[in-house]
Design a protein around this motif. Structure first.
Motif, mmCIF file in Angstrom:
data_model
loop_
_atom_site.group_PDB
_atom_site.id
_atom_site.type_symbol
_atom_site.label_atom_id
_atom_site.label_comp_id
_atom_site.label_asym_id
_atom_site.label_seq_id
_atom_site.Cartn_x
_atom_site.Cartn_y
_atom_site.Cartn_z
ATOM 1 N N THR A 122 39.592 38.821 45.936
ATOM 2 C CA THR A 122 38.750 39.947 46.346
ATOM 3 C C THR A 122 37.546 39.458 47.147
ATOM 4 O O THR A 122 36.956 40.230 47.893
ATOM 5 C CB THR A 122 38.264 40.761 45.132
ATOM 6 N N HIS A 123 37.205 38.170 47.002
ATOM 7 C CA HIS A 123 36.068 37.594 47.729
ATOM 8 C C HIS A 123 36.468 36.233 48.294
ATOM 9 O O HIS A 123 37.200 35.481 47.654
ATOM 10 C CB HIS A 123 34.854 37.414 46.808
ATOM 11 N N LEU A 124 35.960 35.950 49.482
ATOM 12 C CA LEU A 124 36.130 34.639 50.113
ATOM 13 C C LEU A 124 34.752 34.157 50.536
ATOM 14 O O LEU A 124 33.949 34.938 51.035
ATOM 15 C CB LEU A 124 37.017 34.743 51.358
ATOM 16 N N VAL B 57 37.505 40.216 64.917
ATOM 17 C CA VAL B 57 38.664 40.436 64.061
ATOM 18 C C VAL B 57 39.584 39.228 64.247
ATOM 19 O O VAL B 57 40.043 38.956 65.364
ATOM 20 C CB VAL B 57 39.421 41.737 64.407
ATOM 21 N N ILE B 58 39.818 38.513 63.171
ATOM 22 C CA ILE B 58 40.627 37.299 63.203
ATOM 23 C C ILE B 58 41.995 37.621 62.604
ATOM 24 O O ILE B 58 42.082 38.121 61.486
ATOM 25 C CB ILE B 58 39.943 36.174 62.394
ATOM 26 N N PHE C 222 32.829 37.185 52.218
ATOM 27 C CA PHE C 222 33.793 38.169 52.712
ATOM 28 C C PHE C 222 34.342 38.920 51.509
ATOM 29 O O PHE C 222 34.638 38.315 50.480
ATOM 30 C CB PHE C 222 34.956 37.478 53.433
ATOM 31 N N THR C 223 34.486 40.227 51.639
ATOM 32 C CA THR C 223 34.993 41.078 50.564
ATOM 33 C C THR C 223 36.267 41.768 51.032
ATOM 34 O O THR C 223 36.312 42.295 52.150
ATOM 35 C CB THR C 223 33.934 42.136 50.177
ATOM 36 N N ARG C 224 37.259 41.764 50.167
ATOM 37 C CA ARG C 224 38.509 42.443 50.497
ATOM 38 C C ARG C 224 38.278 43.948 50.442
ATOM 39 O O ARG C 224 37.664 44.471 49.514
ATOM 40 C CB ARG C 224 39.625 42.053 49.526
ATOM 41 N N TRP D 288 39.727 41.219 54.767
ATOM 42 C CA TRP D 288 38.441 40.843 54.208
ATOM 43 C C TRP D 288 37.403 41.015 55.304
ATOM 44 O O TRP D 288 37.659 40.722 56.472
ATOM 45 C CB TRP D 288 38.441 39.383 53.762
ATOM 46 N N THR D 289 36.221 41.461 54.948
ATOM 47 C CA THR D 289 35.189 41.681 55.956
ATOM 48 C C THR D 289 33.837 41.189 55.446
ATOM 49 O O THR D 289 33.595 41.139 54.240
ATOM 50 C CB THR D 289 35.131 43.168 56.378
ATOM 51 N N ALA D 290 32.996 40.826 56.402
ATOM 52 C CA ALA D 290 31.643 40.348 56.084
ATOM 53 C C ALA D 290 30.692 40.794 57.184
ATOM 54 O O ALA D 290 31.106 41.068 58.305
ATOM 55 C CB ALA D 290 31.630 38.830 55.972
#
Length: 155
Positions: free
Chosen positions: A6-8, A110-111, A15-17, A27-29
């Motif tokens: 859920t987190h990276l 966006v990767i 980054f949060t899913r 995931w976004t940050a």
């Protein structure tokens, strides 16, 4: 389906899913920008939905740590490429490009993989960028194409 984090933590950025269809993992940050008040969004989107591998995490760290550099590179690439006839800019827009006027703002990344990603400017004064902005596709750290989002599907 495997359990996805859920987190990276990538380059000190959390980054949060986010909720997405089962076939996609996202995931976004939000990262701070040097010299600007507007925070920048960076997302990792994987289809099929899998945990990002180490190579992708390392590449995402490069994008995060060099975000402003890539945004400047993308702006220069757009200024060069958009003067080509295929993009159909109006004379006033071409003049603004030639004069180096600020035409692109609020970039977000966006990767999709460790080689392919996009830097999209969500705000632009160009008609071509209405309503979803305009993007530069990258292969690794090099701009490779302009992505016209004017006909994009909002879903």
């Amino acid at each position: 389906m495997t359990d996805l984090a859920t987190h990276l933590d990538i380059a000190g950025t959390a980054f949060t899913r986010i909720d997405s269809p089962d076939s996609i993992a996202c995931w976004t940050a939000t990262i701070a920008s040097t010299g600007e008040d507007t925070p920048r969004a960076v997302s990792i989107v994987l289809e099929p939905a899998v945990q990002p591998d180490q190579r992708l995490l390392q590449f995402a760290a490069v994008v995060v740590s060099r975000f402003d550099e890539f945004a400047d590179l993308a702006k220069a690439y757009l200024q060069q490429r958009l003067s080509e006839p295929e993009f159909g800019l109006q004379e006033a827009e071409l003049s603004a490009l030639r004069n180096g006027e600020p035409l692109f703002d609020e970039p977000e990344a966006v990767i999709w993989s460790d080689d392919d990603w996009m830097l999209r400017f969500t705000e632009s004064r160009l008609e071509l960028a209405d309503p979803y902005g305009i993007a530069v596709l990258f292969e690794g750290t090099n701009p490779s194409a302009v992505e016209d989002l004017s006909d994009a599907d909002p879903a």
